[in-house]
Each structure stands twice: as C-alpha cells, then as structure tokens.
Write a protein that holds these residues in place. Structure first.
Motif, PDB file in Angstrom:
ATOM      1  N   GLU A 125       1.158  -0.954   0.038  1.00  0.00           N
ATOM      2  CA  GLU A 125      -0.285  -0.070   0.056  1.00  0.00           C
ATOM      3  C   GLU A 125       1.343   1.394  -0.465  1.00  0.00           C
ATOM      4  OE1 GLU A 125      -3.119   0.430  -0.216  1.00  0.00           O
ATOM      5  OE2 GLU A 125      -3.081  -1.842  -0.894  1.00  0.00           O
ATOM      6  N   GLN A 126       1.721   1.000   1.550  1.00  0.00           N
ATOM      7  CA  GLN A 126       3.261   2.326   0.996  1.00  0.00           C
ATOM      8  C   GLN A 126       3.455   2.142  -0.366  1.00  0.00           C
ATOM      9  OE1 GLN A 126       5.600   2.913   3.929  1.00  0.00           O
ATOM     10  NE2 GLN A 126       3.919   1.660   5.539  1.00  0.00           N
ATOM     11  N   ALA A 127       3.971   1.390  -1.318  1.00  0.00           N
ATOM     12  CA  ALA A 127       4.995   1.452  -2.578  1.00  0.00           C
ATOM     13  C   ALA A 127       3.029   2.302  -3.794  1.00  0.00           C
ATOM     14  CB  ALA A 127       5.044   0.493  -3.172  1.00  0.00           C
ATOM     15  N   VAL A 128       1.844   1.758  -3.270  1.00  0.00           N
ATOM     16  CA  VAL A 128       0.935   2.163  -4.587  1.00  0.00           C
ATOM     17  C   VAL A 128       1.501   3.782  -4.402  1.00  0.00           C
ATOM     18  CG1 VAL A 128      -1.248   2.407  -4.733  1.00  0.00           C
ATOM     19  CG2 VAL A 128      -0.176   0.490  -4.788  1.00  0.00           C
ATOM     20  N   ASP A 129       0.857   4.724  -2.698  1.00  0.00           N
ATOM     21  CA  ASP A 129       1.036   6.149  -2.595  1.00  0.00           C
ATOM     22  C   ASP A 129       1.997   6.667  -3.418  1.00  0.00           C
ATOM     23  OD1 ASP A 129      -1.570   5.135  -1.337  1.00  0.00           O
ATOM     24  OD2 ASP A 129      -0.605   5.127   0.427  1.00  0.00           O
ATOM     25  N   ALA A 130       3.421   6.031  -2.483  1.00  0.00           N
ATOM     26  CA  ALA A 130       4.574   6.641  -3.321  1.00  0.00           C
ATOM     27  C   ALA A 130       4.643   6.169  -4.981  1.00  0.00           C
ATOM     28  CB  ALA A 130       6.086   5.923  -2.715  1.00  0.00           C
ATOM     29  N   ALA A 131       3.699   5.132  -5.938  1.00  0.00           N
ATOM     30  CA  ALA A 131       4.258   5.625  -7.104  1.00  0.00           C
ATOM     31  C   ALA A 131       3.021   6.454  -7.643  1.00  0.00           C
ATOM     32  CB  ALA A 131       3.497   4.085  -7.510  1.00  0.00           C
ATOM     33  N   ARG A 132       1.928   6.257  -7.397  1.00  0.00           N
ATOM     34  CA  ARG A 132       1.034   7.517  -7.722  1.00  0.00           C
ATOM     35  C   ARG A 132       1.358   8.966  -7.415  1.00  0.00           C
ATOM     36  NH1 ARG A 132      -3.657   5.569  -8.807  1.00  0.00           N
ATOM     37  NH2 ARG A 132      -4.618   3.138  -7.657  1.00  0.00           N
ATOM     38  N   ALA A 133       1.916   9.436  -6.079  1.00  0.00           N
ATOM     39  CA  ALA A 133       2.883  10.722  -5.647  1.00  0.00           C
ATOM     40  C   ALA A 133       3.976  11.098  -7.380  1.00  0.00           C
ATOM     41  CB  ALA A 133       3.152  10.737  -4.502  1.00  0.00           C
ATOM     42  N   LYS A 152       8.230   5.196 -16.854  1.00  0.00           N
ATOM     43  CA  LYS A 152       9.246   4.955 -15.288  1.00  0.00           C
ATOM     44  C   LYS A 152       7.606   5.406 -13.986  1.00  0.00           C
ATOM     45  CE  LYS A 152      14.065   5.387 -16.374  1.00  0.00           C
ATOM     46  NZ  LYS A 152      15.488   5.921 -16.073  1.00  0.00           N
ATOM     47  N   ALA A 153       7.420   6.331 -13.808  1.00  0.00           N
ATOM     48  CA  ALA A 153       6.814   6.297 -12.876  1.00  0.00           C
ATOM     49  C   ALA A 153       5.581   5.605 -13.180  1.00  0.00           C
ATOM     50  CB  ALA A 153       6.084   7.969 -12.812  1.00  0.00           C
ATOM     51  N   ARG A 154       4.711   5.543 -13.815  1.00  0.00           N
ATOM     52  CA  ARG A 154       3.522   4.684 -14.386  1.00  0.00           C
ATOM     53  C   ARG A 154       3.633   2.772 -14.139  1.00  0.00           C
ATOM     54  NH1 ARG A 154      -0.688   7.231 -16.049  1.00  0.00           N
ATOM     55  NH2 ARG A 154      -0.130   9.539 -16.719  1.00  0.00           N
ATOM     56  N   ASP A 205       0.765  -6.186  -7.400  1.00  0.00           N
ATOM     57  CA  ASP A 205       1.430  -7.151  -6.738  1.00  0.00           C
ATOM     58  C   ASP A 205       0.640  -7.270  -5.839  1.00  0.00           C
ATOM     59  OD1 ASP A 205       3.826  -7.958  -6.970  1.00  0.00           O
ATOM     60  OD2 ASP A 205       5.036  -7.590  -5.683  1.00  0.00           O
ATOM     61  N   SER A 206      -0.373  -6.021  -5.450  1.00  0.00           N
ATOM     62  CA  SER A 206      -1.263  -5.797  -3.518  1.00  0.00           C
ATOM     63  C   SER A 206      -2.577  -6.766  -4.608  1.00  0.00           C
ATOM     64  CB  SER A 206      -1.596  -4.374  -3.557  1.00  0.00           C
ATOM     65  OG  SER A 206      -1.861  -3.712  -5.096  1.00  0.00           O
ATOM     66  N   GLY A 207      -2.672  -7.609  -5.911  1.00  0.00           N
ATOM     67  CA  GLY A 207      -3.788  -8.214  -6.584  1.00  0.00           C
ATOM     68  C   GLY A 207      -5.223  -6.984  -6.885  1.00  0.00           C
ATOM     69  N   ARG A 208      -4.653  -5.658  -6.838  1.00  0.00           N
ATOM     70  CA  ARG A 208      -5.621  -4.712  -7.710  1.00  0.00           C
ATOM     71  C   ARG A 208      -5.707  -4.666  -9.001  1.00  0.00           C
ATOM     72  NH1 ARG A 208      -4.117   0.292  -3.715  1.00  0.00           N
ATOM     73  NH2 ARG A 208      -6.038   1.530  -4.798  1.00  0.00           N
ATOM     74  N   LEU A 209      -5.833  -5.683 -10.089  1.00  0.00           N
ATOM     75  CA  LEU A 209      -6.167  -5.911 -11.290  1.00  0.00           C
ATOM     76  C   LEU A 209      -6.316  -4.703 -12.365  1.00  0.00           C
ATOM     77  CD1 LEU A 209      -5.204 -10.072 -10.802  1.00  0.00           C
ATOM     78  CD2 LEU A 209      -3.563  -7.787 -10.657  1.00  0.00           C
ATOM     79  N   GLU A 210      -7.671  -4.897 -12.098  1.00  0.00           N
ATOM     80  CA  GLU A 210      -8.494  -3.646 -12.097  1.00  0.00           C
ATOM     81  C   GLU A 210      -7.612  -2.009 -13.346  1.00  0.00           C
ATOM     82  OE1 GLU A 210     -10.469  -4.812 -14.826  1.00  0.00           O
ATOM     83  OE2 GLU A 210     -10.358  -6.777 -14.338  1.00  0.00           O
ATOM     84  N   GLU A 211      -7.403  -2.260 -11.400  1.00  0.00           N
ATOM     85  CA  GLU A 211      -6.620  -0.614 -12.038  1.00  0.00           C
ATOM     86  C   GLU A 211      -5.476  -0.503 -12.273  1.00  0.00           C
ATOM     87  OE1 GLU A 211      -6.536   1.960  -7.583  1.00  0.00           O
ATOM     88  OE2 GLU A 211      -7.911  -0.276  -6.674  1.00  0.00           O
ATOM     89  N   ALA A 212      -4.713  -1.761 -11.768  1.00  0.00           N
ATOM     90  CA  ALA A 212      -3.313  -2.193 -12.252  1.00  0.00           C
ATOM     91  C   ALA A 212      -3.292  -2.334 -14.163  1.00  0.00           C
ATOM     92  CB  ALA A 212      -2.615  -3.165 -12.360  1.00  0.00           C
ATOM     93  N   TRP A 213      -5.045  -2.373 -14.437  1.00  0.00           N
ATOM     94  CA  TRP A 213      -4.746  -2.943 -16.304  1.00  0.00           C
ATOM     95  C   TRP A 213      -5.053  -1.556 -17.075  1.00  0.00           C
ATOM     96  CZ3 TRP A 213      -2.943  -5.918 -19.209  1.00  0.00           C
ATOM     97  CH2 TRP A 213      -3.829  -6.157 -21.035  1.00  0.00           C
ATOM     98  N   THR A 214      -5.931  -0.538 -16.208  1.00  0.00           N
ATOM     99  CA  THR A 214      -6.202   0.568 -16.762  1.00  0.00           C
ATOM    100  C   THR A 214      -5.034   1.252 -16.647  1.00  0.00           C
ATOM    101  OG1 THR A 214      -9.034   0.180 -15.428  1.00  0.00           O
ATOM    102  CG2 THR A 214      -7.572   2.872 -15.936  1.00  0.00           C
ATOM    103  N   GLU A 215      -3.816   1.462 -16.002  1.00  0.00           N
ATOM    104  CA  GLU A 215      -2.671   2.060 -15.925  1.00  0.00           C
ATOM    105  C   GLU A 215      -2.203   1.383 -16.666  1.00  0.00           C
ATOM    106  OE1 GLU A 215      -1.926   4.592 -14.676  1.00  0.00           O
ATOM    107  OE2 GLU A 215      -3.234   4.772 -12.481  1.00  0.00           O
ATOM    108  N   CYS A 236      -4.088 -11.193 -15.307  1.00  0.00           N
ATOM    109  CA  CYS A 236      -5.092 -11.192 -15.230  1.00  0.00           C
ATOM    110  C   CYS A 236      -6.377 -12.016 -15.756  1.00  0.00           C
ATOM    111  CB  CYS A 236      -5.695  -9.265 -15.555  1.00  0.00           C
ATOM    112  SG  CYS A 236      -5.242  -7.798 -15.057  1.00  0.00           S
ATOM    113  N   SER A 237      -5.645 -12.878 -15.696  1.00  0.00           N
ATOM    114  CA  SER A 237      -5.694 -13.943 -16.942  1.00  0.00           C
ATOM    115  C   SER A 237      -6.251 -13.323 -18.722  1.00  0.00           C
ATOM    116  CB  SER A 237      -7.132 -14.697 -16.423  1.00  0.00           C
ATOM    117  OG  SER A 237      -6.905 -14.942 -14.545  1.00  0.00           O
ATOM    118  N   ARG A 238      -5.522 -12.345 -18.748  1.00  0.00           N
ATOM    119  CA  ARG A 238      -5.257 -12.745 -20.622  1.00  0.00           C
ATOM    120  C   ARG A 238      -4.143 -13.252 -21.080  1.00  0.00           C
ATOM    121  NH1 ARG A 238      -8.552  -8.008 -20.942  1.00  0.00           N
ATOM    122  NH2 ARG A 238      -9.386  -6.940 -19.099  1.00  0.00           N
ATOM    123  N   VAL A 239      -4.307 -14.379 -21.271  1.00  0.00           N
ATOM    124  CA  VAL A 239      -2.905 -15.072 -21.072  1.00  0.00           C
ATOM    125  C   VAL A 239      -2.251 -15.245 -22.796  1.00  0.00           C
ATOM    126  CG1 VAL A 239      -2.111 -17.376 -21.326  1.00  0.00           C
ATOM    127  CG2 VAL A 239      -3.526 -16.315 -19.070  1.00  0.00           C
TER     128      VAL A 239
END
Length: 348
Positions: free
Chosen positions: A107-115, A138-140, A149-159, A190-193
C-alpha cells in the motif's frame, strides 16, 4: 554520466561510485556516493549533494537494503533539502515505491508511485519531451507493479492502457521493452494469457543478451514466473528458466535474483508432477531466507501447500496454505490471500 568538477576529491569519489555500480558492487557504490555527497555538502554544492545521495539510494535499492533506501529516498522527496525539480522529485518517489514493494509494504508502494505519476502528469509547461516521457513511463511502471503485487488488477490494467499510450518514438528501445514487459505481467495476472504472451514476445524482441545481459536475465526470470503462474509449463517456459539461470551465472545476481529463480524451478517441478522435488527446493528456500519479505514467504508457502496437497499430505497442505494466506495479508496482497484460502478449501 557527467562528472562534477568542484574538486578532485569529489570527482574521485563520484567516479568510484559509478565504477562500483558498473561492477554490481552496490554496497561499495553506495559508500562512495555517500563520500561524494558529503564532500559536495562541505563545498556548499547542494545540487551535487542531492544527486549523489540519490545515487546512494539507487545502490541501496539494488543491494536490497529496502528500508534504508526508502527512508533516504523519502528524505530526498520531502525532507528539508528536497529538490524542487519535479522530474528529480518523481524519481525519488519511484525509488520509495520500489523499496516499499521490495519490503512487501504494498500500500505504501502504491501511494509513493501515485505521487510520482501525479508529479509528472500535473505540469506540462515547457519541458524536455524526452525526459518527460521517460520519467512518466518509469513512474507508471512503478505504480502498475505495486498495484499488481497488491492484487488490484483492474486498476493495474487501466494503468497499463495509459502506459501504452505514453510510449512514443522518443522512448529508448530498452525502456519500450520494459513497458511491454510490465503490461504482459499484468495481462497474465488478469488471466489475459494470450495478451500476456504477446506482450512478453514484444518485450523479448527488444532485449538482447549482447546489449544488456542483466536485463535479459531479469526479463527471462520474470517471464518464466508469469508463465508458471498461468500454469504454462511448456518448452518456452523452460527456455526462459534456463536463460535466466545461465545469464545470472555469468553476471552474478542479488540474493533476491537467486531466490526467485529457485522459486521458478520449484514451480516448474510442481507443474511437471514432481512435487517431492518442488518441496525439497521450497524447504531450502525457507531455510535460507534471512530477511524475507512477506510476499516471498507467501509465494513459497503457497507452492508448498499445493505440492503437499498433490501428494495427499492433508495436514501439511493446510498448514502451509494457511501460512501463505497470513503472509499475503501482511504484505497487503488480499487477492493472493484469497487464492491461498481457495486452495485451502480444496485441500484433501
């Protein structure tokens, strides 16, 4: 690399830092960078101090000194001598994100990367386009990796889709390869193999062992892990494992590199029906871990539980799957914890 010319002692310390880094002697590189930073401070050059302290933090990250790196990079981003240059500040946040991710503090990693992403996205006034695109990518990348890594896969795919749009002709081939690499990783998760395989093939086409053997090794190691996670245990997957092992034997690697390669081997053994061999490797991994991240422990315990379940060892399977769920929860990876619980409910 542009050497600072304030004094011979600074130039010598800076040169030593880069030489150590080239030789993958990251702790020594961090020490020399710190020497250069202190000389710069004594000479009143705070820009040079910041740059050398940043180099020190980069080397601490590569040496897997995650907590020390995160603390130092946080100071560079928000401390009393923080830079006002948005690219440099974003770079510091990216280091924080990678260090927090390495420590399993997702969660801290996500916050820093968003910043970092926010910093680059906010300001579009007269800037160097090439630098702007590179730091944005690099930031994205850092944000996607920590979200995945934190399992927020839909957010990750949008990014990932946003990252794909950010890539342009100004981006270096190696960086484009890393973009394809991270998008492929998320596609697999995301199982989009088919998409995962396609993006990893695109990445492989940009990487060359002759150009950068270190990147080649890391990519093949990571691609093997993603294929294995998708239960793809074919000749291409084995080839990725063997390439990573061979390249790392040539250039050396960090403790984490060797650990992840052993995890890949264990996973391969499990999928190949060799559960006893997988268990033997995984027990070695658990015994050798000195300062394991909860994420790595979770992966090892998950595989141990599945391997024991395949052999009909019900008590051992339940024990390790329960441990896996606990480690993933601690790491802030609820989706992986849920997967461990699902395996637990199916255990004999």
């Amino acid at each position: 690399m542009t050497l600072h010319s304030a004094s011979p002692s600074y130039a010598a310390a800076e040169l030593r830092a880069y030489e150590h880094r080239t030789n993958h002697a990251f702790i020594q590189a961090a020490g020399s960078a710190d020497d250069a930073a202190q000389i710069a401070r004594n000479e009143g050059d705070m820009d040079a101090w910041w740059n050398m302290t940043f180099l020190k933090a980069e080397n601490l990250l590569d040496a897997e000194e995650f907590e020390t790196c995160a603390a130092l990079a946080s100071e560079l981003a928000d401390g009393p001598y923080a830079t006002t240059d948005r690219h440099a500040k974003a770079g510091a946040y990216i280091l924080v994100a990678k260090a927090r991710q390495g420590a399993g503090l997702l969660e801290q990693a996500v916050d820093a990367a968003r910043a970092a992403v926010q910093l680059v996205s906010d300001d579009d006034a007269g800037v160097d386009v090439e630098i702007d695109v590179e730091i944005d990518v690099k930031a994205r990348q850092a944000l996607i990796a920590s979200l995945a890594d934190s399992g927020r896969l839909e957010e990750a795919w949008t990014e990932c889709l946003a990252l794909a749009e950010a890539v342009s002709a100004e981006v270096d081939d190696q960086l484009i390869g890393k973009v394809y690499w991270v998008i492929g990783n998320v596609a697999f998760l995301c199982s989009r193999v088919p998409e995962g395989l396609r993006y990893h093939e695109l990445a492989a086409a940009t990487f060359s062992p002759a150009r950068n053997l270190d990147v080649w090794a890391k990519f093949n190691k990571a691609s093997a892990a993603m294929r294995l996670a998708a239960d793809i245990a074919d000749a291409d997957t084995l080839r990725c494992i063997e390439r990573a092992e061979l390249a790392t034997d040539v250039i050396g690697g960090s403790a984490n590199d060797y650990l992840l390669m052993r995890l890949n081997r264990a996973h391969w053994n499990f999928l190949a029906g060799e559960s006893n061999a997988a268990i033997e490797l995984l027990e070695q991994i658990r015994a050798d871990l000195e300062t394991p991240s909860p994420q790595i422990l979770g992966e090892a315990c998950l595989l141990l539980g599945r391997s024991h379940a395949a052999l009909g060892n019900a008590d051992e399977a339940r024990k390790y799957l329960q441990e896996a769920a606990e480690h993933f929860d601690k790491a802030g990876a609820p989706q992986r914890a849920e997967q461990a619980v699902e395996f637990l409910s199916d255990a004999p």
